[in-house]
Scaffold this motif. Structure first.
Motif, PDB file in Angstrom:
ATOM      1  N   GLU A 111       0.823  -1.205   0.000  1.00 16.22           N
ATOM      2  CA  GLU A 111       0.000   0.000   0.000  1.00 16.22           C
ATOM      3  C   GLU A 111       0.864   1.265   0.000  1.00 16.22           C
ATOM      4  OE1 GLU A 111      -3.539   2.018   2.742  1.00 16.22           O
ATOM      5  OE2 GLU A 111      -2.841  -0.033   3.149  1.00 16.22           O
ATOM      6  N   ARG A 112       1.939   1.243   0.792  1.00 11.89           N
ATOM      7  CA  ARG A 112       2.805   2.426   0.892  1.00 11.89           C
ATOM      8  C   ARG A 112       4.005   2.347  -0.060  1.00 11.89           C
ATOM      9  NH1 ARG A 112       2.909   3.835   7.395  1.00 11.89           N
ATOM     10  NH2 ARG A 112       0.681   3.492   7.758  1.00 11.89           N
ATOM     11  N   GLU A 113       4.207   1.174  -0.667  1.00 16.83           N
ATOM     12  CA  GLU A 113       5.291   0.940  -1.624  1.00 16.83           C
ATOM     13  C   GLU A 113       6.642   1.272  -1.015  1.00 16.83           C
ATOM     14  OE1 GLU A 113       4.410   2.941  -5.279  1.00 16.83           O
ATOM     15  OE2 GLU A 113       2.864   1.479  -5.829  1.00 16.83           O
ATOM     16  N   LEU A 114       6.835   0.815   0.216  1.00 16.22           N
ATOM     17  CA  LEU A 114       8.101   0.992   0.933  1.00 16.22           C
ATOM     18  C   LEU A 114       8.407  -0.276   1.721  1.00 16.22           C
ATOM     19  CD1 LEU A 114       7.600   4.620   2.335  1.00 16.22           C
ATOM     20  CD2 LEU A 114       9.247   3.952   0.571  1.00 16.22           C
ATOM     21  N   TYR A 115       9.700  -0.441   2.079  1.00 16.47           N
ATOM     22  CA  TYR A 115      10.105  -1.591   2.881  1.00 16.47           C
ATOM     23  C   TYR A 115      10.015  -1.229   4.361  1.00 16.47           C
ATOM     24  CZ  TYR A 115      11.759  -4.101  -1.204  1.00 16.47           C
ATOM     25  OH  TYR A 115      11.838  -4.778  -2.389  1.00 16.47           O
ATOM     26  N   TYR A 116       9.491  -2.206   5.149  1.00 12.33           N
ATOM     27  CA  TYR A 116       9.353  -2.026   6.593  1.00 12.33           C
ATOM     28  C   TYR A 116      10.026  -3.192   7.313  1.00 12.33           C
ATOM     29  CZ  TYR A 116       6.112   1.905   6.279  1.00 12.33           C
ATOM     30  OH  TYR A 116       5.555   3.131   6.057  1.00 12.33           O
TER      31      TYR A 116
END
Length: 871
Positions: A740-745
Motif C-alpha cells: 500500500e505504501r510501496e516501501l520496505y518495513y
C-alpha cells in the motif's frame, strides 16, 4: 475333419465321444487374437496410433480446409477406412480431442475432471490443430495401402515427427495381452529427444492432465512390473474443511466423491458433507465434524478412498506386426531416430525438387534468351521439333547438373508466347540464384542432420510449449498405517465376570472407542496378557483388569506392575512396554509359577511413574509394615523381565499415593523434507526434543505464522520457510514490502496466542515478505538499486535488534529506507548467550525386549533383550 474316437469308461459303463476339431477351425482363435492385437487395441511404435486413430487423422486431413467440420461428418468419412461402425470412431475421436494436442475442438467435448461425456457427434466440431499439421502429415514420404474394401488408399503409418505415443499415452486390452503407456510431459519429451540427439542420458516420468501428486520410485521405465502411486492434492482450508484441488489420474470428481462417501458409510472416515464446485478447475470441499483432526483425515482419505491409487504401466507396442515390450526411454529413442530419418527423407525430397526447379529454370532461360524457339518454325513433325530444340540447347548446357530428357523439351514447348514476350533475364537469374541458395541450405541441413533435428525440436518447444509445463508434482510418499488414521467408528465393551471383550456387548462395561481394524491389548489379574483383533465377542479369560487399543511399536506407553510370584513367593515390581508380539498368543507377565496374581497394575500413555504405598500383613516379628514405592526408581525393561523384589513377606494391599509425571526423555522429532512429514526415526532435519507442552513454529512465505503441537500425522505445504521448535521468548524479525505504501518495513514481534494462525504483513495483494529470522540478534544486508546517472549507494548493514524494539504482531513496524532496494540478505547473526533450558531428571527406556521365545516366561533381570515379530 478327423475321425471320431469312442471311449467306454469302466466306472460308469456309459459311452462318450470325443470329437477333435481340426481343419479350418484350427487357427480361428489365433487369427482372432492377432486381429485384435494388430488392428484394434495396441498402437504402432512408428507413429503411436492405433488403426482407428490413424484413420481419423487421415480423414481429418482429407477434409481439412482450415474450418471446423462436424464430428458426425468426420466419423462418416472415416467409415470409408474403418470397418467397425461409427460408435468406436466417435469414442476414439473424443479421446484424441480431450488430450488437446492434435485436434482443435469446438463445443462440448466432455470433461476429464468430472467424467462428463461429450455431446452427440452432430453437435460438436473439430479440425486439425496447427501442431498436428506440422508433425503428423507429409504425403510425399507416406507409404500407402488399399483400404479394407479396395476403393481408397490409406496410410500404413503416418510420418509422425514427434514422440506422440508418449505424449498422449495409450491404453488397450487385446486377446492375451494389454497395453498401458502413461502420458508424459510435452516439454520434457522434447528435451529428452534433444538430449538423445546430443548423445546424453535422460529420464522420463509421467505427467497427467488431472495434475495431482505422484511417487515414481518404482516406475521402472514403464516396463512390466513397475508401479507408480498417485494422490489427490488435499489442503486444509480451515480447521473444519479440506479442499481437494487436484485429482489422481484414472479418477474423476464423481468417482472420487463416491469413494469418500463409501468410506464414510463404512466408518473408515468421518465427514459432515461434501461440496463439488468443480468447473474449469477441481474444487471439492470436504466438511468435517468438529473435533475431527484434519491431518488425520487427509491420511485417512489417502488410505481408504480413491484419493490415492496405484497404476501399473505396461509399455506394449506393435513393431513389424508383432507385439513388443519396451521401456519408455527406448520408445523415445526409437521415436527420435525415426523423426531423424523422416526429416532426412523430407530434405532429400526437397533437395530433389529444388534441383529440378533449378534445372528447368536454367533450361527456360537458355531456351528464351538464345531464342531457340525460332528454330522450330520450319519443322513439320513433332520429332523434328524435339530434335531442333535439343540441337539448339546443346551449346549452352555444359553447366547443367543432369542430362536433358525428352520430358524437359516437351515442357519447354508448353511455354506460352505471352511468357516469352515478357521474359526478364534479370528476374530469371535472380530466381536461379535464389534456388541455388535454397539448394545450398538444404545440402547443409543434410550434412548436419542432427543439428537440423535439434533445431526442429527446439522450434516445436518454442512454438507449442507455452502452457504445457508439468502439471503432476513428483514427490516421494510416506507410508500411511491404516490403523493409525482410521476413525474410531465403533465402541468396545468388557464383560469382566465372564471374561469377554467385544463390540456387541452393549449391556456391559464401556471401555473405549475403536475401529474394526484395530487390535486390542488385554491384561488379567493372573498376570496374563494377550493382543487380539477387535471382534464382536472374544473370550480372553476371567478377572480382566485392563483393556485398551494396542499400538504397534509403541514404546511410550509404560505399564507399571506389582505381582506375587506364586503361592508363598515374593512380591515383585516391574515396568515395561509392549511394542510387538504375536497376535492371539497368551503371554505370562509373572515368573510363571502357579498361584501368581497381580497386586497392582497401571497403564501410562506417556511413561508416568506414580508413587504407591505398600502394606504388609502382620506376620511374626516384621517391624516395617508400610512404606512408599516410587515407580520412577524402577528401570523400564522388556515385558519378559522378572522385575525387582518388593518384599519377601505377604503383601496385604497396595494403594495409590500420588500420580506421577513422565519419566521418559523428551521425544526427538525430525522433519523429512523428501516426504514433507515429521518422524521420530531420525530421517531428515532434527527439529529438537519435545515435551508434552512444547510446540512447533511455522512461518509461510505468505507472511502467516502459527504454533502447533507436533503430531506425526501433520501435513505441511511447500510454502513453509520456517519450521522449528518454538521458543516463546525468542522474537521473530521480518522485513517486508508494504504494497500500500510501496516501501520496505522492518518489525520484531513475539507470538502471544498459541495455536492461532495470524498474518504479520499487511493484507494487500502487492505486499510481500522479503526475509524472516528467528535468531536472537539478526543482521540484514540491504543492497540498493543503481539509479541512472548516479553511483550505486553503498550497502546498508542493519542490526535489527538495535533498529527496532519488539512490538505486537499487528504493528506495521519501522520504515527501513526510502531508497529503491535491489536485494536484501541475512548475514551471520550477532553473538548471543541463549539461556539453557533446565531439564528434569530423565529415565532412559530400554528399547528392546528379550529375543528368546523359549525363555520368555522365565527371563531374569539380567537376561538379554527379546523382540517378537507381530503376526
Amino acid at each position: 475333419m478327423e475321425e471320431n474316437t469312442e471311449l467306454n469308461p469302466e466306472e460308469n459303463n456309459s459311452q462318450e465321444t470325443i470329437t477333435r476339431v481340426g481343419g479350418m477351425y484350427k487357427d480361428w482363435f489365433l487369427d482372432y487374437a492377432s486381429y485384435v492385437i494388430l488392428e484394434r487395441a495396441v498402437p504402432a511404435i512408428e507413429d503411436g496410433f492405433k488403426p482407428v486413430q490413424r484413420r481419423i487423422m487421415h480423414s481429418l486431413k482429407e477434409l481439412d480446409d482450415g474450418r471446423y467440420n462436424k464430428v458426425a461428418n468426420i466419423v462418416g468419412h472415416t467409415m470409408q477406412y474403418h470397418p467397425h461402425g461409427d460408435a468406436s470412431i466417435g469414442d476414439a475421436m473424443v479421446q484424441i480431442g480431450q488430450k488437446d494436442l492434435l485436434i482443435d475442438t469446438q463445443g462440448n467435448w466432455g470433461n476429464i475432471l468430472t467424467g462428463d461425456s461429450a455431446a452427440a457427434s452432430r453437435y460438436i466440431e473439430a479440425r486439425i490443430s496447427k501442431f498436428g499439421l506440422e508433425v503428423v502429415y507429409s504425403p510425399k514420404i507416406t507409404e500407402w495401402q488399399l483400404s479394407y474394401d479396395g476403393r481408397k488408399k490409406e496410410p500404413i503409418n503416418l510420418p509422425v515427427k514427434f514422440p506422440l505415443l508418449l505424449a498422449q499415452g495409450a491404453e488397450g486390452i487385446a486377446v492375451g495381452l494389454s497395453t498401458k503407456v502413461l502420458p508424459h510431459n510435452f516439454i520434457e519429451l522434447i528435451d529428452a529427444s534433444i538430449k538423445h540427439l546430443k548423445g546424453k542420458n535422460f529420464t522420463l516420468y509421467p505427467d497427467f492432465p488431472t495434475a495431482g501428486i505422484m511417487d515414481i520410485t518404482n516406475y521402472n521405465d514403464g516396463l512390466r512390473g513397475g508401479k507408480i502411486r498417485v494422490r489427490a492434492r488435499i489442503s486444509q482450508y480451515d480447521k473444519n474443511t479440506l479442499t481437494i484441488s487436484e485429482i489422481p489420474f484414472g479418477t474423476n470428481t464423481s468417482s472420487l466423491i463416491d469413494s469418500i462417501l463409501k468410506a464414510n458409510d463404512k466408518g473408515k472416515i468421518k465427514i459432515k458433507k461434501i461440496e463439488d464446485n468443480t468447473a474449469a478447475n477441481v474444487e471439492i470441499l470436504v466438511h468435517l465434524p468438529s473435533g475431527i483432526s484434519p491431518d488425520k483425515t487427509i491420511d485417512a482419505l489417502y488410505a481408504f478412498t480413491a484419493c490415492e491409487s496405484s497404476i501399473s504401466p505396461l509399455a506394449c507396442v506393435i513393431e513389424d506386426n508383432k507385439p513388443l515390450f519396451i521401456g519408455v526411454s527406448e520408445m523415445l529413442k526409437r521415436s527420435t531416430d525415426n523423426t531423424l530419418d523422416l526429416l532426412k527423407k523430407e530434405l532429400e525430397i526437397q533437395l530433389h525438387e529444388l534441383e529440378e526447379q533449378w534445372h528447368f529454370a536454367s533450361l527456360e532461360r537458355i531456351f528464351i534468351e538464345n531464342r531457340i524457339y525460332r528454330e522450330i518454325e520450319e519443322e513439320e513433325t513433332w520429332e523434328g521439333v524435339i530434335s531442333a530444340i535439343d540441337k539448339g540447347l546443346q551449346p549452352h548446357i555444359k553447366h547443367l547438373k543432369r542430362t536433358i530428357t525428352e520430358e524437359d523439351i516437351v515442357r519447354l514447348t508448353e511455354i506460352r508466347i505471352k511468357r516469352i514476350s515478357k521474359f526478364d533475364i534479370d528476374k530469371a537469374q535472380q530466381k536461379i540464384d535464389a534456388l541455388e541458395g535454397d539448394i545450398a541450405t538444404v545440402k547443409h541441413h543434410l550434412e548436419h542432420l542432427v543439428d537440423f533435428a535439434i533445431d526442429y525440436f527446439t522450434k516445436l518447444k518454442t512454438t507449442y510449449g507455452k502452457g504445457r509445463e508439468r502439471k503432476t508434482e513428483i514427490r516421494i510418499f510416506d507410508d500411511i498405517e491404516a490403523s493409525k488414521v482410521v476413525i474410531r467408528n465403533t465402541k468396545l465393551y468388557l464383560n469382566r465376570k465372564e471374561g469377554f471383550v467385544g463390540t456387541s456387548l452393549k449391556r456391559d462395561e464401556y471401555v473405549c472407542d475403536c475401529s474394526d481394524i484395530d487390535d486390542i491389548i488385554v491384561f488379567t489379574a493372573t498376570g496374563k496378557m494377550m493382543v487380539t483383533k477387535v471382534d464382536t465377542k472374544t473370550f480372553i479369560g476371567k478377572d480382566i483388569i485392563h483393556v485398551a487399543v494396542f499400538k504397534k511399536k509403541d514404546k511410550r506407553t509404560i505399564y507399571n506392575l506389582i505381582y506375587k510370584d506364586g503361592k508363598g513367593g515374593a512380591t515383585y515390581v516391574k515396568r515395561f512396554f509392549v511394542s510387538s508380539i504375536t497376535r492371539d498368543k497368551e503371554y505370562d507377565l509373572t515368573n510363571g509359577k502357579p498361584g501368581s496374581f497381580v497386586h497392582y497394575f497401571s497403564a501410562n500413555p506417556n511413561g508416568e511413574a506414580e508413587v504407591v504405598t505398600v502394606f504388609l500383613r502382620q506376620v511374626g516379628s516384621i517391624k516395617k509394615l508400610k512404606w512408599d514405592l516410587d515407580f520412577a526408581d524402577i528401570m523400564i525393561k522388556g515385558r519378559a523381565s522378572k522385575g525387582n523384589i518388593v518384599s519377601k513377606y505377604a503383601v496385604k494391599r497396595i494403594e495409590l499415593k500420588e500420580k506421577g509425571v513422565s519419566t521418559l526423555k523428551p521425544r526427538k522429532i525430525w522433519f523429512d523434507e523428501t516426504v514433507q512429514r515429521l518422524n521420530v526415526d531420525g530421517r531428515g532435519e532434527l527439529l529438537g526434543a519435545f515435551k508434552g507442552e512444547d510446540r512447533l513454529l511455522i512461518i509461510t512465505q505468505e507472511g502467516m505464522v502459527k504454533t502447533v503441537t507436533p503430531e506425526l500425522t501433520m501435513h505441511f505445504e511447500s510454502n513453509i520457510i520456517v519450521l522449528e521448535k518454538w521458543n516463546p521468548k525468542k522474537p521473530i524479525s521480518a522485513i517486508y514490502f508494504n504494497g500500500e505504501r510501496e516501501l520496505y518495513y522492518i518489525k520484531r514481534f513475539v507470538i502471544e496466542t498459541e495455536g492461532k494462525e495470524e498474518s504479520f504483513i499487511p493484507d494487500n495483494s502487492n505486499s510481500r515478505l522479503e526475509i524472516v529470522s528467528t535468531d536472537w540478534r539478526p543482521v540484514a544486508d540491504i543492497e540498493f538499486t543503481k539509479e541512472r546517472g548516479k553511483d550505486r549507494k553503498p550497502n546498508l548493514e542493519v542490526d535489527i535488534e538495535e533498529f527496532i524494539a519488539v512490538k505486537g504482531i499487528n504493528a506495521i513496524g519501522n520504515q527501513l529506507t526510502k531508497d529503491k532496494v535491489n536485494q536484501i540478505n541475512l548475514l551471520e547473526p550477532l553473538p548471543f548467550d541463549e539461556p539453557e533450558e533446565l531439564q528434569p531428571e530423565e529415565m532412559e527406556v530400554n528399547d528392546e525386549e528379550d529375543v528368546s521365545e523359549e525363555n520368555n516366561s522365565n527371563a531374569k533381570d539380567d537376561d538379554g533383550p527379546t523382540l517378537f515379530d507381530f503376526e
